[in-house]
Structure formats: structure tokens, C-alpha cells
Design a protein around this motif. Structure first.
Motif, PDB file in Angstrom:
ATOM      1  N   VAL A 122       8.791  -5.633  -2.486  1.00 37.71           N
ATOM      2  CA  VAL A 122       8.171  -6.228  -1.304  1.00 37.71           C
ATOM      3  C   VAL A 122       9.150  -6.251  -0.130  1.00 37.71           C
ATOM      4  O   VAL A 122       8.791  -5.918   1.011  1.00 37.71           O
ATOM      5  CB  VAL A 122       7.678  -7.659  -1.626  1.00 37.71           C
ATOM      6  N   THR A 123      10.398  -6.588  -0.416  1.00 43.02           N
ATOM      7  CA  THR A 123      11.396  -6.673   0.661  1.00 43.02           C
ATOM      8  C   THR A 123      11.661  -5.304   1.276  1.00 43.02           C
ATOM      9  O   THR A 123      11.696  -5.153   2.509  1.00 43.02           O
ATOM     10  CB  THR A 123      12.708  -7.263   0.112  1.00 43.02           C
ATOM     11  N   TYR A 133       9.748  -2.634   1.204  1.00 42.46           N
ATOM     12  CA  TYR A 133       8.557  -2.011   1.795  1.00 42.46           C
ATOM     13  C   TYR A 133       8.153  -2.697   3.109  1.00 42.46           C
ATOM     14  O   TYR A 133       7.872  -2.010   4.100  1.00 42.46           O
ATOM     15  CB  TYR A 133       7.404  -2.070   0.793  1.00 42.46           C
ATOM     16  N   TYR A 134       8.155  -4.034   3.145  1.00 41.08           N
ATOM     17  CA  TYR A 134       7.632  -4.740   4.309  1.00 41.08           C
ATOM     18  C   TYR A 134       8.702  -5.141   5.324  1.00 41.08           C
ATOM     19  O   TYR A 134       8.405  -5.287   6.515  1.00 41.08           O
ATOM     20  CB  TYR A 134       6.867  -5.995   3.872  1.00 41.08           C
ATOM     21  N   PHE A 135       9.943  -5.322   4.862  1.00 38.46           N
ATOM     22  CA  PHE A 135      10.979  -5.776   5.781  1.00 38.46           C
ATOM     23  C   PHE A 135      11.956  -4.665   6.158  1.00 38.46           C
ATOM     24  O   PHE A 135      12.499  -4.670   7.266  1.00 38.46           O
ATOM     25  CB  PHE A 135      11.747  -6.960   5.171  1.00 38.46           C
ATOM     26  N   ASN A 170      10.995  -1.374   5.815  1.00 32.08           N
ATOM     27  CA  ASN A 170      10.142  -0.252   6.225  1.00 32.08           C
ATOM     28  C   ASN A 170      10.462   1.049   5.473  1.00 32.08           C
ATOM     29  O   ASN A 170      10.399   2.143   6.053  1.00 32.08           O
ATOM     30  CB  ASN A 170      10.239  -0.009   7.743  1.00 32.08           C
ATOM     31  N   HIS A 185       4.295  -2.362  -6.535  1.00 30.09           N
ATOM     32  CA  HIS A 185       3.848  -2.907  -5.251  1.00 30.09           C
ATOM     33  C   HIS A 185       2.492  -3.590  -5.402  1.00 30.09           C
ATOM     34  O   HIS A 185       2.263  -4.701  -4.913  1.00 30.09           O
ATOM     35  CB  HIS A 185       3.784  -1.789  -4.209  1.00 30.09           C
ATOM     36  N   VAL A 220       1.711  -7.606  -4.814  1.00 28.59           N
ATOM     37  CA  VAL A 220       0.732  -8.082  -3.836  1.00 28.59           C
ATOM     38  C   VAL A 220      -0.293  -8.984  -4.499  1.00 28.59           C
ATOM     39  O   VAL A 220      -0.666 -10.050  -3.963  1.00 28.59           O
ATOM     40  CB  VAL A 220       0.050  -6.888  -3.126  1.00 28.59           C
TER      41      VAL A 220
END
Length: 306
Positions: free
Chosen positions: A261-262, A264-266, A268, A289, A293
Motif C-alpha cells: 500500500v505504501t 503503490y499509493y505514496f 507511486n 494489493h 484494500v
């Protein structure tokens, strides 16, 4: 800025010959009417037992001494004595101006007129100083107002002509005249009248706070305009609370899910890049992932139901 009050022939200069006013026309001093008569106290200050004749004699002596020495200290004493004249004239002029014009600014301009009047007055001519000074004070105030006005005086004059024409025709026709009727009244063509309208747009500037104050008491327009760029405080609090809950939910995830999560979302990173970081295939990262989620969604729903 509003149009200065027109004074025919008034240019702020002291070229006119002043006429001595009657004692009754003298403006009040400190809110108390000054009675000039033999044996009557002036009442300028509490406990002042000087008669009006004593005060007049002292001022005459001060004028004589100032005429001989021209010292600033003597001039300042005369300014202090005649200062109520400035407040009196500024109050009279201020009654014809919009509310956003501060009377204190008029008084400041009038003080310069008073100083100029004192320096140029010639007591030996036997003229009354108050009349001469009031003209100079008024002229100084009006000159300062005109200097602040960005609209040419010719445009101001056309505006007055149009206003008078509308009033005359409105009284005659008992309705608002149209452009053709107004142009005929002013001796213009319709095209010329519309050119005048374009010039008069400069005179239509008013203070926004003055418009908002109409019928609203002392409310400022700044208090009534919506700031479209400002954030909604309620939405801001909700967003902050959601971020806090999301951070807590991420913190409770398994370590590998939290890393996915870190990144992928933070950070990029793509799924393929995350796979290379973790040493697994891209399809495995996709599974991790999806699992992360779903777990986050479940944890957030639990918090919302509490």
C-alpha cells in the motif's frame, strides 16, 4: 470618490477680498457659543474670567507680534486659537460627501489652509480674519478632494448635465425618458449621448462597503462576500478524520500488505516495480494489493459502525 462640492470661483487661493462677518456669525468654539461684548466672559475654558474684549486684545497683540517677528511659535499659537474654524468648515463640507470620506482627513487638509491663511493675512487692512480664513480652509479642503479624484472635471460636468436633463424630462413626461428624448433635450445625437454614457462609466465607482451598509447597519461587504477559494471547515475536519482513521487502519495491516500500500499509493510505484522490490511476480503483487484494500475497507467499515 465622489464629486467635490463645486464652489464658483473658488480655487483655494486667497485672492478674494474678505468681508467681516457680524458677531453672531462667528462659529462656536469647543461647542460653546462665544459672546463678544464688553464685560462678558468668553467662556472658552472653565474658570476663565477674561472678558471677550480681553481675548480680542490678546489676539490683536499676538497678530502684531507675529507680523513683526514671523516666528513659528507665534504662528502655532494663532493656529491653535483658530483651529475650531477648521473643524467647523470641515463639518460643513463633509455633509455633502459620502460616508466613506473621513472628516478627520478634511480637517487635516483644512489645517494647511489655515496655516496658509495666517501666513498671508495682513491685519493692517482692518479685515476680519475669520471670514478670510474660512474661505482659504474651504478652498484647501476642496483642492485636496479634487486632487484625489481620478475623473476629469469635464466628465463631472457632463454627468451633471445629463442628471439635470433626466430630471427635467422626468418631471415633464412623468416617466423616465428614453435615449432619443434625452439626446434631444441635451442637443446631442443618440450616438453622441451614448459616447457620453461611456465616459460617465468612470464616475460610477462607489465604495463597496458603502453599498453593503445600505439597510444592513454597520455590516461590511467583506463579511457578506463568499470566498470561493476557501476550504469548507466541515469538509476539512471530515477529511482530517478520514486520514487519521486510514493511517490507523494501514498501521494494523500485515507488514507485506502495508509495504504494498505504501509503495503503490505514496511512492507511486507500479505493480511491476513493487514486484521487483519484494522479489515476487507482478500477479502476486496484484493479489497482495487486492487483499490489502479489502482489509482496509473492512477495518474502516468497523470504525464507521462503532
Amino acid at each position: 470618490m465622489t464629486e467635490p462640492i463645486p464652489v464658483p470661483g473658488d480655487t483655494g487661493e486667497g485672492s478674494r477680498t474678505p468681508v467681516a462677518p457680524s458677531p453672531e456669525s462667528r462659529p462656536p468654539v469647543n461647542g460653546t457659543a462665544v459672546s463678544f461684548g464688553t464685560g462678558e466672559t468668553s467662556g472658552v475654558l472653565p474658570g476663565d474670567q477674561r472678558t471677550a474684549d480681553d481675548v480680542e486684545a490678546g489676539i490683536v497683540a499676538l497678530w502684531r507680534k507675529f507680523g513683526e517677528q514671523r516666528e513659528h511659535g507665534l504662528r502655532d499659537r494663532l493656529v491653535l486659537h483658530y483651529a475650531p474654524l477648521v473643524k467647523y468648515v470641515a463639518g460643513r463640507v463633509g455633509t455633502g460627501l459620502p460616508a466613506h470620506v473621513d472628516v478627520s482627513d478634511l480637517i487635516q487638509s483644512g489645517i494647511f489652509g489655515l496655516v496658509d491663511a495666517i501666513e498671508k493675512f495682513e491685519p493692517e487692512r482692518g479685515l476680519k480674519f475669520e471670514t478670510y480664513a474660512m474661505q482659504r480652509i474651504r478652498g484647501a479642503i476642496l483642492d485636496d478632494l479634487r486632487a484625489q479624484d481620478w475623473v476629469p472635471r469635464t466628465v463631472r460636468g457632463r454627468a451633471r448635465e445629463v442628471e439635470r436633463g433626466i430630471e427635467r424630462l422626468g418631471a415633464k413626461l412623468q416617466r423616465t425618458p428614453n435615449d432619443a428624448e434625452l439626446a434631444g433635450e441635451l442637443g446631442l445625437t443618440v450616438g453622441e449621448l451614448r459616447d457620453v454614457y461611456a465616459q460617465l462609466q468612470l464616475t460610477s465607482v462607489v465604495a463597496l462597503d458603502e453599498l453593503a451598509a445600505a439597510g444592513r447597519g454597520s455590516t461590511s461587504l467583506a463579511d457578506t462576500l463568499e470566498d470561493e477559494t476557501a476550504e469548507d471547515p466541515v469538509a476539512l475536519l471530515v477529511d482530517q478524520d478520514n486520514r487519521r482513521q486510514l493511517a490507523e487502519a494501514i498501521g494494523r495491516l500485515a507488514e507485506r500488505d502495508r509495504v504494498v500500500v505504501t509503495l503503490y499509493y505514496f511512492e507511486n510505484l507500479t505493480l511491476a516495480e513493487i514486484g521487483r522490490v519484494l522479489g515476487v511476480t507482478e500477479s502476486r503483487v496484484c493479489q497482495l494489493h487486492t487483499r490489502a484494500v479489502l482489509r482496509l475497507r473492512a477495518k474502516l467499515l468497523e470504525v464507521a459502525e462503532v
